[in-house]
Scaffold this motif. Sequence first.
Motif, short mmCIF file in Angstrom:
data_model
loop_
_atom_site.label_atom_id
_atom_site.label_comp_id
_atom_site.label_asym_id
_atom_site.label_seq_id
_atom_site.Cartn_x
_atom_site.Cartn_y
_atom_site.Cartn_z
N HIS A 97 0.86 -1.19 0.00
CA HIS A 97 0.00 0.00 0.00
C HIS A 97 0.89 1.24 0.00
O HIS A 97 1.72 1.41 0.89
CB HIS A 97 -0.91 -0.01 1.22
N PRO A 98 0.75 2.11 -0.98
CA PRO A 98 1.65 3.25 -1.11
C PRO A 98 1.61 4.23 0.08
O PRO A 98 2.60 4.87 0.37
CB PRO A 98 1.23 3.93 -2.40
N LEU A 99 0.49 4.34 0.74
CA LEU A 99 0.43 5.27 1.88
C LEU A 99 1.20 4.74 3.08
O LEU A 99 1.59 5.49 3.96
CB LEU A 99 -1.03 5.53 2.28
N LEU A 100 1.43 3.45 3.10
CA LEU A 100 2.14 2.85 4.22
C LEU A 100 3.59 2.55 3.91
O LEU A 100 4.40 2.41 4.80
CB LEU A 100 1.43 1.55 4.64
N SER A 101 3.91 2.44 2.64
CA SER A 101 5.26 1.99 2.29
C SER A 101 6.12 3.03 1.59
O SER A 101 7.30 2.81 1.40
CB SER A 101 5.16 0.75 1.38
N GLY A 102 5.55 4.16 1.19
CA GLY A 102 6.33 5.16 0.48
C GLY A 102 6.60 4.81 -0.97
O GLY A 102 7.45 5.39 -1.59
N VAL A 103 5.87 3.84 -1.53
CA VAL A 103 6.04 3.46 -2.92
C VAL A 103 5.59 4.61 -3.82
O VAL A 103 4.56 5.23 -3.57
CB VAL A 103 5.20 2.19 -3.23
N VAL A 104 6.36 4.92 -4.81
CA VAL A 104 6.00 5.96 -5.75
C VAL A 104 4.94 5.41 -6.70
O VAL A 104 5.11 4.34 -7.26
CB VAL A 104 7.24 6.44 -6.55
N VAL A 105 3.84 6.14 -6.85
CA VAL A 105 2.76 5.71 -7.73
C VAL A 105 2.43 6.83 -8.70
O VAL A 105 2.74 7.98 -8.47
CB VAL A 105 1.49 5.31 -6.93
#
Length: 114
Positions: A97-105
């Motif tokens: 989940h990008p809000l939890l992991s800092g993944v760029v989307v």
Amino acid sequence: LILNSIEAIESKGFVLITTHETADRVMVSIKDTGSGISQETKARIFEPFFTTKNPQKHLGMGLNIAKEVLEQHYGFLTVESDGQQGTEYQIAIPKKHPLLSGVVVGKGQNLANN
């Protein structure tokens, strides 16, 4: 999506489902040898209540709901067809989940920093 592919095949054909992963996403492809989707239909395919099938049996919400659910989870759904034969649905689902992991989307947007 699989049912759409099956229903698009008029007599003989196949549905091919493949998966692969990238560094941050799981990808699913559902490809059929059906009649294809015209450009006019493709332009409207994700509209709520749009259907090319019998409206007594089909509400025209399936693709709209699938796309919305995927987008709510930071994924996406695309459709490719030459309009004459075959359609390919492509699904991308983030591994984290990008809000939890800092993944760029998306287009360079990092949702964890917003």
